[in-house]
Design a protein around this motif. Structure first.
Motif, PDB file in Angstrom:
ATOM      1  N   ARG A  73       0.853  -1.182   0.000  1.00 44.30           N
ATOM      2  CA  ARG A  73       0.000   0.000   0.000  1.00 44.30           C
ATOM      3  C   ARG A  73       0.892   1.236   0.000  1.00 44.30           C
ATOM      4  NH1 ARG A  73      -4.071  -0.446   4.791  1.00 44.30           N
ATOM      5  NH2 ARG A  73      -2.786  -2.064   5.656  1.00 44.30           N
ATOM      6  N   PRO A  74       0.378   2.316  -0.549  1.00 45.18           N
ATOM      7  CA  PRO A  74       1.168   3.548  -0.493  1.00 45.18           C
ATOM      8  C   PRO A  74       1.285   4.002   0.959  1.00 45.18           C
ATOM      9  CG  PRO A  74      -1.026   3.991  -1.355  1.00 45.18           C
ATOM     10  CD  PRO A  74      -0.895   2.504  -1.228  1.00 45.18           C
ATOM     11  N   PRO A  75       2.331   4.760   1.292  1.00 48.63           N
ATOM     12  CA  PRO A  75       2.497   5.192   2.675  1.00 48.63           C
ATOM     13  C   PRO A  75       1.341   6.095   3.098  1.00 48.63           C
ATOM     14  CG  PRO A  75       4.095   6.281   1.265  1.00 48.63           C
ATOM     15  CD  PRO A  75       3.383   5.265   0.424  1.00 48.63           C
ATOM     16  N   ALA A  76       1.036   6.055   4.377  1.00 51.25           N
ATOM     17  CA  ALA A  76      -0.029   6.898   4.932  1.00 51.25           C
ATOM     18  C   ALA A  76       0.395   8.361   4.838  1.00 51.25           C
ATOM     19  CB  ALA A  76      -0.279   6.506   6.377  1.00 51.25           C
ATOM     20  N   PRO A  77      -0.552   9.257   4.706  1.00 49.59           N
ATOM     21  CA  PRO A  77      -0.195  10.677   4.650  1.00 49.59           C
ATOM     22  C   PRO A  77       0.372  11.154   5.988  1.00 49.59           C
ATOM     23  CG  PRO A  77      -2.583  10.407   4.755  1.00 49.59           C
ATOM     24  CD  PRO A  77      -1.992   9.037   4.602  1.00 49.59           C
ATOM     25  N   ALA A  78       1.016  12.295   5.951  1.00 54.48           N
ATOM     26  CA  ALA A  78       1.582  12.872   7.164  1.00 54.48           C
ATOM     27  C   ALA A  78       0.458  13.181   8.153  1.00 54.48           C
ATOM     28  CB  ALA A  78       2.354  14.139   6.831  1.00 54.48           C
ATOM     29  N   ASP A  79       0.762  13.030   9.436  1.00 56.90           N
ATOM     30  CA  ASP A  79      -0.209  13.313  10.501  1.00 56.90           C
ATOM     31  C   ASP A  79       0.550  13.996  11.628  1.00 56.90           C
ATOM     32  OD1 ASP A  79      -2.420  13.426  12.104  1.00 56.90           O
ATOM     33  OD2 ASP A  79      -2.413  11.294  12.611  1.00 56.90           O
ATOM     34  N   LEU A  80       0.531  15.319  11.627  1.00 53.72           N
ATOM     35  CA  LEU A  80       1.327  16.096  12.574  1.00 53.72           C
ATOM     36  C   LEU A  80       0.502  16.471  13.796  1.00 53.72           C
ATOM     37  CD1 LEU A  80       4.119  17.445  12.945  1.00 53.72           C
ATOM     38  CD2 LEU A  80       3.101  19.519  12.005  1.00 53.72           C
ATOM     39  N   SER A  81       1.090  16.259  14.963  1.00 48.95           N
ATOM     40  CA  SER A  81       0.484  16.718  16.216  1.00 48.95           C
ATOM     41  C   SER A  81       1.552  17.482  16.988  1.00 48.95           C
ATOM     42  CB  SER A  81      -0.056  15.543  17.027  1.00 48.95           C
ATOM     43  OG  SER A  81       0.975  14.634  17.328  1.00 48.95           O
TER      44      SER A  81
END
Length: 178
Positions: A73-81
């Motif tokens: 699967r393509p990598p998950a999108p960025a998720d910034l916290s």
């Protein structure tokens, strides 16, 4: 009449009507009759697979499908916290050092963005006289699954913080993109 003695070998071989010797049975076993012991008769519903992986399938069950090759699967999108800001005083009452921690739990890097600070001006009696916003660039890139802390010196105009007052940077908002 039926002779009681066995025919001799020459007579039996020359006799057209004799097909089998009549006499006591030899080592050949007679046909067996069904028994109540099932241990010798295989049951197809309870047959276990052989060591080669071949076996029977229970009645009414389709054979298991062959596995298909997995696809990545393509990598998950960025998720910034980000965390709450921590402040440290400086020599000027209108400036402070602010540290914020960032965590990208996604599968791609954060490549750009801005951080907006809400700095409150606090009076001598603890009254909040106002909030001043300032914006800085996000420390990028922040790689996938990476954590980073960054410290900025946040200042407001000196005339906004009269003697006896101080500032507190309490609010942080972040705008970011991959």
């Amino acid at each position: 009449m039926v002779p009681l003695d066995e025919p001799t070998a020459t007579t039996a071989a020359n006799s057209p009507s004799s097909t089998a010797p009549s006499g006591p049975p030899s080592d050949a076993t007679p046909p067996s009759t069904p028994s109540t012991d099932d241990s010798t008769t295989p049951d197809p519903a309870h047959t276990s697979p052989s060591s080669t992986g071949e076996g029977t399938t229970a009645p009414g069950q389709p054979p298991s499908p062959t596995p298909t090759p997995s696809r990545t699967r393509p990598p998950a999108p960025a998720d910034l916290s980000w965390g709450d800001p921590s402040q440290k005083d400086t020599d000027e009452r209108w400036c402070e050092k602010v540290t914020v921690g960032f965590h990208n739990s996604g599968g791609t890097a954060v490549r750009s963005g801005t951080v907006t600070f809400g700095t409150h001006i606090i009076g001598a009696l603890g009254i909040d006289w106002g909030t001043v916003e300032s914006t800085v660039d996000l420390p990028v890139p922040i790689g996938p699954k990476a954590r980073t802390d960054h410290t900025w010196t946040v200042c407001v105009d000196a005339w906004r913080v009269p003697l006896g007052m101080h500032i507190e940077t309490r609010d942080v908002s972040v705008q970011w993109s991959e």
